[in-house]
Design an enzyme around this catalytic site. Sequence first.
Site, mmCIF file in Angstrom:
data_model
loop_
_atom_site.group_PDB
_atom_site.id
_atom_site.type_symbol
_atom_site.label_atom_id
_atom_site.label_comp_id
_atom_site.label_asym_id
_atom_site.label_seq_id
_atom_site.Cartn_x
_atom_site.Cartn_y
_atom_site.Cartn_z
ATOM 1 N N THR B 25 64.921 -5.183 8.264
ATOM 2 C CA THR B 25 65.823 -4.420 7.407
ATOM 3 C C THR B 25 66.119 -3.095 8.093
ATOM 4 O OG1 THR B 25 66.321 -3.815 5.121
ATOM 5 C CG2 THR B 25 64.108 -3.274 5.874
ATOM 6 N N CYS B 31 65.131 4.752 0.802
ATOM 7 C CA CYS B 31 64.743 3.402 0.379
ATOM 8 C C CYS B 31 63.388 3.027 0.991
ATOM 9 C CB CYS B 31 65.759 2.368 0.860
ATOM 10 S SG CYS B 31 67.412 2.591 0.207
ATOM 11 N N HIS B 48 63.904 -4.780 0.118
ATOM 12 C CA HIS B 48 64.450 -3.456 0.428
ATOM 13 C C HIS B 48 64.838 -2.803 -0.903
ATOM 14 C CE1 HIS B 48 67.331 -0.945 3.163
ATOM 15 N NE2 HIS B 48 67.187 -0.326 2.009
#
Lengths: 209, 161
Positions: B25, B31, B48
């Site tokens: 990711t 995040c 995620h």
Amino acid sequence: MNIKNYNELSSLELDTLKEIGSIGTGNAATSLSSLIGKPVRIQQPEVRIMGYNEAIEWIGGPEEITAGVLVGMSNQLSGIMLSVQQLDFVKLVAESMLNEQVESYEQIRDMERSALTEVGNIMISTFINALTGLAGIDIDLSVPAFTVDMQGAIMAVPMAMYGGQSDYIMTIGGDFVCNGKQIPCRLLLSPDIRSLNFLLRKLGVDSGE
Amino acid sequence: MTVENKITIGIADMKMAKDSGMLITYALGSCIGICLYDQRIKLAAMVHIMLPLNMEPGRKNTFKYADTGLRETLRLMESKGASRARITAKIAGGAKMFELSGGNLGNIGQRNIESVHLNLKKEGIQLLKEDVGGSVARTLLFDPATGLGCVRCYGRKELII
């Protein structure tokens, strides 16, 4: 009737926002031009409503490094405004203001950092000034913040801010042309949903009433 | 770490891989990427997440939030034969990308870290390693064959977690 999500905007509302983008970006280009002493033109600004992952592809891939200046907006309109400064823009500012050749982001030190932050700040402020004049509203701006990092993470800042309200992100902005060369400096205005409704009402294009 | 058979996880997304492939990711800012792994059956999942708490009516968008994202991923892993007692976690992300004074922005990264810690504890999952906080964006890779993660940053060496 208030909209609840960015993708509910009508074409009249989108046109109005595009016009704001046009006037705001035009003013920002004028201030950039006087800062670097070169003529700067703007390309047709766009209003884009995108899903998260789409927005990151649009700006050119998540891991691409970029510089960014962020200013927070508060008072009658809240949200953030971002100036995404890709390498060609960094080169242009370093060359015209500091008389320096910059080839990569590693060469950005205090002096360049300070110049880029200020250029971003002035462009954002002129954009917002145009907007406040047009809509007759008050907007307070925060002190600018600067970073150099992956653009995916920079774009994720407005997303995370409004993530609880929307699955979409709205950006208003456009590119510049300087010396016949396209300079990808993107000014992105991201108001929150409540502020967007307020702004549209102030501009007299509220769809429902 | 070589990257073949990439399996890309977008924002507010989750994917699983067994035995091989590479979960990845990109550009985690505030995040957080959560890797969950059952060593015995070599089943890995990566989520995620973007925000700490799901307060949406209807609670759709499960993977956007730390609490619902984690719970749903564990449920899906168990349905593929993973055992709760064996699942371990590694996380990365939760940075603060811009240092704004006066901040009406708040620190979403920090709140994400706290929520992930809390929810891992609640679900009884052991956190093995983490690379969180600070002000750098991170790309996270996870190899289901070995259970090793790798964090890639701008201007910093790769870190194996």
